[in-house]
Design a protein around this motif. Structure first.
Motif, short mmCIF file in Angstrom:
data_model
loop_
_atom_site.label_atom_id
_atom_site.label_comp_id
_atom_site.label_asym_id
_atom_site.label_seq_id
_atom_site.Cartn_x
_atom_site.Cartn_y
_atom_site.Cartn_z
N ASP A 1 6.72 7.57 8.26
CA ASP A 1 5.34 7.98 7.98
C ASP A 1 5.25 9.42 7.47
O ASP A 1 4.17 9.89 7.12
CB ASP A 1 4.48 7.89 9.25
CG ASP A 1 4.31 6.46 9.73
OD1 ASP A 1 4.38 5.54 8.89
OD2 ASP A 1 4.13 6.26 10.95
N SER B 1 0.82 -1.22 0.00
CA SER B 1 0.00 0.00 0.00
C SER B 1 0.85 1.26 0.00
O SER B 1 0.33 2.36 -0.21
CB SER B 1 -0.93 0.01 1.22
OG SER B 1 -0.19 -0.03 2.43
N ASN B 2 2.16 1.11 0.23
CA ASN B 2 3.08 2.25 0.21
C ASN B 2 4.22 1.99 -0.77
O ASN B 2 5.40 2.06 -0.41
CB ASN B 2 3.66 2.51 1.60
CG ASN B 2 2.71 3.30 2.48
OD1 ASN B 2 2.41 4.46 2.20
ND2 ASN B 2 2.23 2.68 3.55
N LYS C 1 0.62 8.53 7.27
CA LYS C 1 -0.11 7.45 7.92
C LYS C 1 -1.49 7.93 8.36
O LYS C 1 -2.50 7.22 8.24
CB LYS C 1 0.67 6.92 9.12
CG LYS C 1 0.01 5.73 9.79
CD LYS C 1 0.88 5.16 10.90
CE LYS C 1 0.24 3.93 11.52
NZ LYS C 1 1.11 3.35 12.59
N ASP D 1 2.18 -2.15 4.79
CA ASP D 1 2.29 -0.70 4.67
C ASP D 1 3.75 -0.25 4.70
O ASP D 1 4.04 0.95 4.84
CB ASP D 1 1.49 0.00 5.77
CG ASP D 1 2.00 -0.32 7.18
OD1 ASP D 1 2.96 -1.11 7.31
OD2 ASP D 1 1.43 0.24 8.14
#
Length: 491
Positions: free
Chosen positions: A407, A77-78, A449, A343
């Motif tokens: 983040d 997802s990142n 985040k 993530d």
């Protein structure tokens, strides 16, 4: 039998056994590494948005094959491309270094002499690439699809795919032309192919499978499939267009949706080929070169550009998230790995060091910006030590420099001679001093985040942390500038 005779027999037996053992060892030595080396497949779309797959939230487009890869593998997802536009993104993927260090700052147009020396831009012969380092440890290598790493395509005046380690290449300079349907501009190993019937995504997978048919199955392979889809000029199978027409705003949008599904179908065919031919121990990574194109950004030629950034801010050519945060999927066929959504912050810059570690290849003797994510595959852990930095001088948004660390993301404008630096396609001896003497200004800070939309600037609410991030960005940007390649015309 005397003791001397028995002793002589024993000596001869030992010598004979030793010779046979050495012969066996010599015969087995070349296959020792290849027994454990994984096949490696990179699947790369062109202008696919973060929200364009059903597994990444698209409400209409169906992508069952890619969704299955994500469900049975790792959904990232990142995941980040190395630039918010095609040519530098591809150069960064191949080299594991910021594309600025290779001197590729923007998309590479066809050959046309320009004041800013843009016509000189190409991936230079000294660059170490994924196929070259894998070839050094016994891999067969193949590129099918889009190249877009040189201004002189299929010319001996600039390096071509084979000069970077590809044994076999079947590619176009840039887009499939005149469209994805029946393209006429493919070149196979230096020879023009002419018009090919069918759609580009299926054509390149056909080529990949034909190449694989001819390979020694005892030898590992590296296959890079660089789809043209869903970049304009879009053309899609009519049955798929009709499927999406009732669900779309217009026919152009239906054609875009169908275009993405046609890629998924092509991926499914390749996966079925692996299954049918019992090709296991194969690491597959899937992503996009950058985010989605903006509808009608360059007139009627972008009338099909209905790509989705999902929840992200911006589009292609932006240094906001949607410019270079793209779908990422990893699946290792035939090997048990971590599975699920991760993530962790991963970049296409990480491919080269990861593939090197998995294959036993030596890393090139230069500063890499990527890091191996081998641990992510085994246990889901990956905490990068280096921040990711982008300096895109032709950005549509104002903040041309961006950096992600953990983040957090910080962005900055560039000021030169008391005013905002104008958009640049290339760095050359005519603007080198201007860019290198410029300073970063107007910083903004986001916690991705908690704020994936980049909607709340936290620079004033976290002053101490903000100052630390500013300082780090300036250090990292200076290091990038110090290694930046400047194009100089030598008459």
């Amino acid at each position: 039998m005397s003791f001397r005779i028995v002793y002589l027999f024993l000596i001869l037996a030992v010598i004979s056994f030793s010779c046979k053992s050495n012969e066996t060892s010599k015969k087995q030595e070349p296959t020792t590494i290849s027994n454990t080396q994984p096949n490696i497949v990179v699947l790369l779309c062109d202008d696919l948005g973060y929200g364009d797959l059903s597994s990444f939230g698209h409400p209409i487009i169906k992508t069952p094959n890619l969704d299955k890869l994500a469900v049975t593998g790792i959904k990232l997802s990142n995941f980040y491309s190395t630039a918010p536009v095609c040519s530098p993104s591809r150069a960064g993927l191949l080299t594991g270094r910021s594309p600025n260090k290779a001197g590729i700052y923007d998309f590479i147009p066809g050959l046309k002499k320009s004041e800013d020396n843009r016509d000189l831009v190409h991936l230079q012969a000294h660059e170490a690439t994924i196929p070259a380092i894998l070839k050094s440890v016994g891999y067969a290598t193949c590129l099918v699809g889009k190249w877009h790493c040189s201004s002189r395509f299929n010319s001996d005046k600039q390096p071509q795919p084979n000069d970077f380690g590809f044994d076999h290449w079947f590619a176009t300079h840039n887009n499939a032309a005149p469209s994805h349907k029946n393209p006429k501009n493919f070149v196979r190993n230096g020879e023009e192919v002419g018009e090919i019937e069918g759609y580009s995504s299926q054509i390149v997978v056909n080529e990949a499978m034909n190449w694989l048919d001819k390979q020694d199955r005892q030898k590992p392979f590296f296959l890079e499939v660089t789809f043209h889809e869903p970049h304009e000029p879009i053309a899609s199978p009519e049955d798929l267009v009709q499927k999406y027409l009732p669900l779309s705003k217009n026919k152009e949008q239906a054609e875009y949706f169908a275009n993405v599904e046609n890629v998924d179908i092509a991926v499914g065919r390749l996966l079925e080929y692996f299954k049918k031919n019992n090709i296991t121990n194969t690491l597959i990574v899937f992503s996009s070169d950058n985010g989605p194109e903006t509808l009608l950004r360059y007139g009627d030629k972008a009338r099909h550009s209905y790509g989705s950034p999902g929840e992200l801010r911006g589009m292609k050519l932006w240094t906001n998230e949607a410019g270079f945060r793209v779908p990422g999927i990893i699946n290792w066929i035939g090997k048990e790995t971590f599975t699920g959504t991760s993530d962790k912050v991963v970049s296409a810059l990480d491919f080269l060091p990861t593939f090197a570690e998995l294959s036993g290849a030596k890393l090139p003797n230069r500063n890499l910006d990527g890091e191996s994510f081998k641990a992510l595959l085994s246990n889901g852990e990956f905490n990068r030590s280096k921040p990711l930095i982008w300096a895109f001088y032709d950005a549509i948004n104002d903040h041309k420099v961006a950096m992600r660390k953990g983040d957090w993301k910080i962005m900055a404008k560039i000021e030169a001679d008391g005013k905002t630096l104008e958009n640049l396609h290339n760095l050359y001896d005519g603007n080198e001093a201007l860019v290198k003497n410029a300073k970063l200004t107007d910083y903004v800070l986001f916690n991705l985040k908690n704020d994936i939309h980049e909607s709340e600037d936290l620079s004033s609410t976290k002053p101490e942390f903000f100052e630390d991030m500013k300082q780090l960005l300036n250090v990292e940007y200076k290091k990038l500038l110090d290694e930046t390649h400047i194009w100089i015309r030598e008459e």
